[in-house]
Write an enzyme that holds these catalytic residues in place. Structure first.
Site, PDB file in Angstrom:
ATOM      1  N   PHE A 113      28.699  27.117  35.142  1.00  0.00           N
ATOM      2  CA  PHE A 113      28.181  28.251  34.268  1.00  0.00           C
ATOM      3  C   PHE A 113      28.741  28.174  33.000  1.00  0.00           C
ATOM      4  CE2 PHE A 113      28.474  33.142  33.458  1.00  0.00           C
ATOM      5  CZ  PHE A 113      27.333  33.321  33.508  1.00  0.00           C
ATOM      6  N   ASN A 150      34.509  37.297  37.998  1.00  0.00           N
ATOM      7  CA  ASN A 150      33.264  37.374  37.475  1.00  0.00           C
ATOM      8  C   ASN A 150      32.362  36.715  38.516  1.00  0.00           C
ATOM      9  OD1 ASN A 150      30.744  37.578  36.016  1.00  0.00           O
ATOM     10  ND2 ASN A 150      31.438  35.922  34.649  1.00  0.00           N
ATOM     11  N   PRO A 151      32.358  37.262  39.577  1.00  0.00           N
ATOM     12  CA  PRO A 151      31.495  36.476  40.776  1.00  0.00           C
ATOM     13  C   PRO A 151      29.994  36.300  40.562  1.00  0.00           C
ATOM     14  CG  PRO A 151      31.777  38.921  41.281  1.00  0.00           C
ATOM     15  CD  PRO A 151      32.532  38.485  40.040  1.00  0.00           C
TER      16      PRO A 151
END
Length: 290
Positions: A95, A189-190
């Protein structure tokens, strides 16, 4: 559009900006400059000086512009993402850290200010942006990081090893049981996107790994709920937890945490764009009902 040998840098960047703008790239001029700077290795400030002269465009520039016009993330092309004071190695399978997450890091730094040797863990570290920033900016901190994806873990290892972060590959739902009740702060920050939601940006929808986007369940709340439960398990009484989420999820997350009876001082925080970006709380010093 075709870049030709000997074309001036200024003309090439001007044409690249037009190409990227036509392709819908949100920041066409900045991306055009960063692609040129990547090839030249001169720094952005120096590049802008060169744009005022008669420097030639670097070889291969047109190919990189074409990739970016195809909405391949800029960071995948250059292999670098900038986050607070860090230059992170990134690529397919991880990500890309977002600027709004920088404010989440600041919440942790502000809370731990003045605490000697705080112990912190980042659940779902991805590239290592949060954990790395905490290790870099909090002198004496003991920083841990957990990442489930083998691909992302490999990128995080490259970024975090030089900073002394203790990285493990594991599931944020049950990781680090040997450290239960020992952390001063937990940050996460899942993944939190609902199952049927499709991100608008092609860079996100096509290139960010799905396991870093979708939070589980129709509402995307399985992993955020699990992150809060793990934080309650890992923190010392009175420890601090902060979690990033989508702005539309702020009220739900605050309500979820309130119902557990485990948290006090539940607070929603806004990012620089005025969006409800994160929720923080302190672990109660006694269990619910005590």
């Amino acid at each position: 559009m075709t870049f030709y040998p000997g074309q001036s840098l200024a003309d090439a960047v001007r044409e690249a900006t037009a190409v990227l703008s036509d392709a819908g790239v949100p920041t066409p001029r900045v991306d055009a400059e960063l692609l040129a700077e990547h090839l030249l290795g001169c720094g952005l400030g120096r590049l802008r000086v060169m744009l005022l002269g008669d420097s030639a465009a670097p070889e291969g520039y047109g190919d990189l512009v074409a990739e970016r016009a195809g909405r391949i993330p800029l960071q995948h092309i250059t292999g670098v993402a900038y986050f607070r004071y860090l230059e992170l190695r990134v690529g397919p399978g991880v990500f890309i850290p977002r600027p709004e997450t920088e404010s989440v890091v600041q919440l942790v730094i502000d809370h731990l200010a003045g605490m000697p040797h705080p112990k912190v863990v980042d659940l779902g570290t991805g590239s290592g942006a949060i954990a790395g920033s905490l290790a870099h900016e909090i002198p004496g901190a003991e920083v841990h990081a957990v990442e489930y994806s083998a691909f992302a873990h490999a990128w995080a290892a490259k970024n975090l090893e030089p900073l002394g972060v203790k990285l493990i590959q594991g599931d944020l739902r049950d990781a680090l049981p040997e450290h239960n009740g020992t952390f001063d702060a937990v940050v996460s920050n899942p993944p939190y996107i609902p199952a049927e939601a499709i991100p608008n940006e092609p860079e996100v929808a096509l290139h960010d790994p799905p396991e870093a986007l979708y939070g589980g369940g129709a509402d995307g709340m399985e992993l955020p709920t699990a992150a809060a439960a793990s934080a309650a398990r890992l923190l010392k009484p009175g420890g601090y937890f902060v979690m990033e989420h989508a702005e539309v999820q702020a009220a739900w997350i605050a309500g979820m945490m309130e119902r557990t009876g485990l948290w006090t001082g539940i607070t929603t925080h806004f990012d620089l764009n005025g969006k409800e970006r994160a929720t923080s709380a302190t672990l109660a010093r006694s269990g619910p009902g005590e």
